[in-house]
Design an enzyme around this catalytic site. Sequence first.
Site, mmCIF file in Angstrom:
data_model
loop_
_atom_site.group_PDB
_atom_site.id
_atom_site.type_symbol
_atom_site.label_atom_id
_atom_site.label_comp_id
_atom_site.label_asym_id
_atom_site.label_seq_id
_atom_site.Cartn_x
_atom_site.Cartn_y
_atom_site.Cartn_z
ATOM 1 N N LEU A 1 0.824 -1.208 0.000
ATOM 2 C CA LEU A 1 0.000 0.000 0.000
ATOM 3 C C LEU A 1 0.859 1.259 0.000
ATOM 4 O O LEU A 1 1.820 1.375 0.761
ATOM 5 C CB LEU A 1 -0.910 0.001 1.229
ATOM 6 C CG LEU A 1 -1.771 1.253 1.462
ATOM 7 C CD1 LEU A 1 -3.165 0.874 1.955
ATOM 8 C CD2 LEU A 1 -1.115 2.208 2.477
ATOM 9 N N LEU A 2 0.494 2.190 -0.844
ATOM 10 C CA LEU A 2 1.058 3.538 -0.875
ATOM 11 C C LEU A 2 0.023 4.510 -0.347
ATOM 12 O O LEU A 2 -1.165 4.360 -0.638
ATOM 13 C CB LEU A 2 1.456 3.900 -2.309
ATOM 14 C CG LEU A 2 1.806 5.344 -2.678
ATOM 15 C CD1 LEU A 2 2.741 5.353 -3.895
ATOM 16 C CD2 LEU A 2 0.592 6.215 -2.974
ATOM 17 N N ASN A 3 0.476 5.501 0.466
ATOM 18 C CA ASN A 3 -0.425 6.618 0.740
ATOM 19 C C ASN A 3 0.332 7.939 0.746
ATOM 20 O O ASN A 3 0.926 8.277 -0.284
ATOM 21 C CB ASN A 3 -1.305 6.382 1.980
ATOM 22 C CG ASN A 3 -0.583 6.149 3.272
ATOM 23 O OD1 ASN A 3 0.215 5.235 3.400
ATOM 24 N ND2 ASN A 3 -0.880 6.972 4.270
ATOM 25 N N ASP A 4 0.364 8.698 1.806
ATOM 26 C CA ASP A 4 0.805 10.093 1.767
ATOM 27 C C ASP A 4 2.163 10.317 1.095
ATOM 28 O O ASP A 4 3.133 9.615 1.424
ATOM 29 C CB ASP A 4 0.936 10.652 3.188
ATOM 30 C CG ASP A 4 -0.319 10.510 4.014
ATOM 31 O OD1 ASP A 4 -1.322 10.001 3.494
ATOM 32 O OD2 ASP A 4 -0.284 10.902 5.189
ATOM 33 N N GLN B 1 4.498 7.137 2.223
ATOM 34 C CA GLN B 1 4.074 6.128 3.172
ATOM 35 C C GLN B 1 3.895 4.809 2.440
ATOM 36 O O GLN B 1 3.259 4.755 1.383
ATOM 37 C CB GLN B 1 2.762 6.546 3.824
ATOM 38 C CG GLN B 1 2.853 7.799 4.672
ATOM 39 C CD GLN B 1 3.572 7.532 5.981
ATOM 40 O OE1 GLN B 1 2.990 7.062 6.919
ATOM 41 N NE2 GLN B 1 4.857 7.841 6.009
ATOM 42 N N TYR C 1 5.446 7.703 10.380
ATOM 43 C CA TYR C 1 4.344 8.431 9.771
ATOM 44 C C TYR C 1 4.863 9.658 9.013
ATOM 45 O O TYR C 1 6.058 9.932 8.963
ATOM 46 C CB TYR C 1 3.317 8.829 10.827
ATOM 47 C CG TYR C 1 2.352 7.720 11.190
ATOM 48 C CD1 TYR C 1 2.624 6.389 10.874
ATOM 49 C CD2 TYR C 1 1.168 7.993 11.861
ATOM 50 C CE1 TYR C 1 1.743 5.378 11.204
ATOM 51 C CE2 TYR C 1 0.277 6.979 12.199
ATOM 52 C CZ TYR C 1 0.570 5.672 11.877
ATOM 53 O OH TYR C 1 -0.311 4.664 12.211
ATOM 54 N N SER C 2 3.952 10.427 8.465
ATOM 55 C CA SER C 2 4.292 11.442 7.461
ATOM 56 C C SER C 2 5.144 12.573 8.005
ATOM 57 O O SER C 2 5.184 12.843 9.205
ATOM 58 C CB SER C 2 3.009 12.010 6.860
ATOM 59 O OG SER C 2 2.366 11.052 6.061
ATOM 60 N N ASP D 1 2.694 14.723 11.360
ATOM 61 C CA ASP D 1 2.936 15.211 9.999
ATOM 62 C C ASP D 1 3.637 16.568 9.968
ATOM 63 O O ASP D 1 3.113 17.544 9.407
ATOM 64 C CB ASP D 1 1.633 15.279 9.202
ATOM 65 C CG ASP D 1 0.772 14.037 9.344
ATOM 66 O OD1 ASP D 1 1.341 12.959 9.571
ATOM 67 O OD2 ASP D 1 -0.460 14.145 9.247
ATOM 68 N N GLU E 1 -4.937 16.895 9.294
ATOM 69 C CA GLU E 1 -3.780 16.090 8.924
ATOM 70 C C GLU E 1 -2.926 16.790 7.862
ATOM 71 O O GLU E 1 -3.396 17.653 7.124
ATOM 72 C CB GLU E 1 -4.230 14.725 8.391
ATOM 73 C CG GLU E 1 -4.815 13.806 9.442
ATOM 74 C CD GLU E 1 -4.836 12.364 8.980
ATOM 75 O OE1 GLU E 1 -4.345 11.509 9.731
ATOM 76 O OE2 GLU E 1 -5.343 12.086 7.876
#
Length: 489
Positions: free
Chosen positions: A47-50, A66, A109-110, A169, A224
Amino acid sequence: MKENSNLDIVKDNQLKEQANAQVNEFSSVSKEDPFRLHYHVMPPVGLLNDPNGFIYFQGKYHLFFQWNPFATDHSLKYWAHVTSTDLFNWEWQPIALAPSDWFDKDGCYSGSAIEHEDKMYLFYTGNVRAQNGERESYQCLAISEDGIDFKKRGPLFTVPDGYTAHFRDPKVWRECDGWYLVIGAQTVEGSGCVLLYRSMDLINWDQVGEISTQDGDEFGYMWECPDFFYLGDKDVLMFSPQGIPAEGFHYQNIYQTGYLVGGLDRDTGGFCHQPFVELDAGFDFYAPQTTKDIKGRRLLFGWMGLPEEDEAYHPTKEYGWVHAMTLPRELSVKDGRLYQQPVEELIALRENEVTREHITIVNERVQVDSGNGKAFELMLDVQSFVGSSFILNLDGNTSLAFDKIENTLTLFRKSIKTNQQESRTISLTNVVDLQLFVDTSSLELFVNQGAFVFTSRLFDVLSKRDCYLEVDGQMNCSIRSWNLRQVTK
């Protein structure tokens, strides 16, 4: 604050080796997916996110994101790392951060990146779940000489009094009198906000104040992925608020992304701003991050996805991967509004141009060339339109409908959850131009020179898209299209 111990480094290397083994074993499966994109950043597996740490450093663009290499869920987060010299050919680099230390053991985290004294500094949130299940949040630093190999320096500061552990973040930037940082936060009363910090040495940070809505009204329960920058002659605060109820055409997704334009008091955190504006009107856009590059451009990447909303239904999960980045976009401010346009470098992807200049369409349907029909760019320039509506159909269940009577532009697509048609709409009195980037499973639509953008994943067609323009009235227009080269795997 200290560098990693030998024991920490051993664990860090082990976690990275496990992630690399996952890529080596399963990336061949993901490459078989017919919905694999042709010109977007994607994870090889997982999984890819931010987007994180977007920066121009030592002659290259660096983009971190991420990444959960072991599953298509949000159970664990590394920082993956890709680099490019042209913003479309991306090279996979060694993993930047792994959740190997006590202060980030449940996820890196980001965060963001800056350059200082020819080194790259990564600022990120270390996520920790205590034995009682409660969340702990640490704002951490890692440093690299070459932008490839990073040494963790540990936590810089923790959650201040008056705020919950939903505190994450960090985005850092420099101004003439020092360094500043904004971070997403939640008050103990459950309201979203951003905190402003200042530092002279990037190590010791002092809290300046809280940035919230100017009128003091509650606006969601968590803000966020904040990003702050100066563009034109305006300060811009971009963030992704959670907990905003739908209102007319606005706030239709589970979580939102938008911005405030105004002026920030660097000494107090007071922010005099215009109303919040959503940055994207589509189905799949969240947590964007920007950087200023060597050309002076303010560039943006966003996550072409959303947390929680319909993630379980993505067909790519069957091939062991999910989500992608948006195209890189250049930002500008006009009349207090952010405009987004695809970066000029993407022109190099074009092949096989088909042009129809100054044509007149009267109450009829005309075919629109889509090249190979899988990965293409399409531009519609409207010189004049007199009538009630027009529809640009992209085959299947995907279409764009402009209603001149209602003054609306609507994107329709097929829901991956219900298989029923769903829509997103903006208020719009006039369509001057549409620029579409269609990939095998995505659409990015730029309206009126980027005044509005729709970003969405599409999983309705595997064969060539059969496109047409249907006009109820009279339209004078020009239509151009190109195939777009495949540069990703």
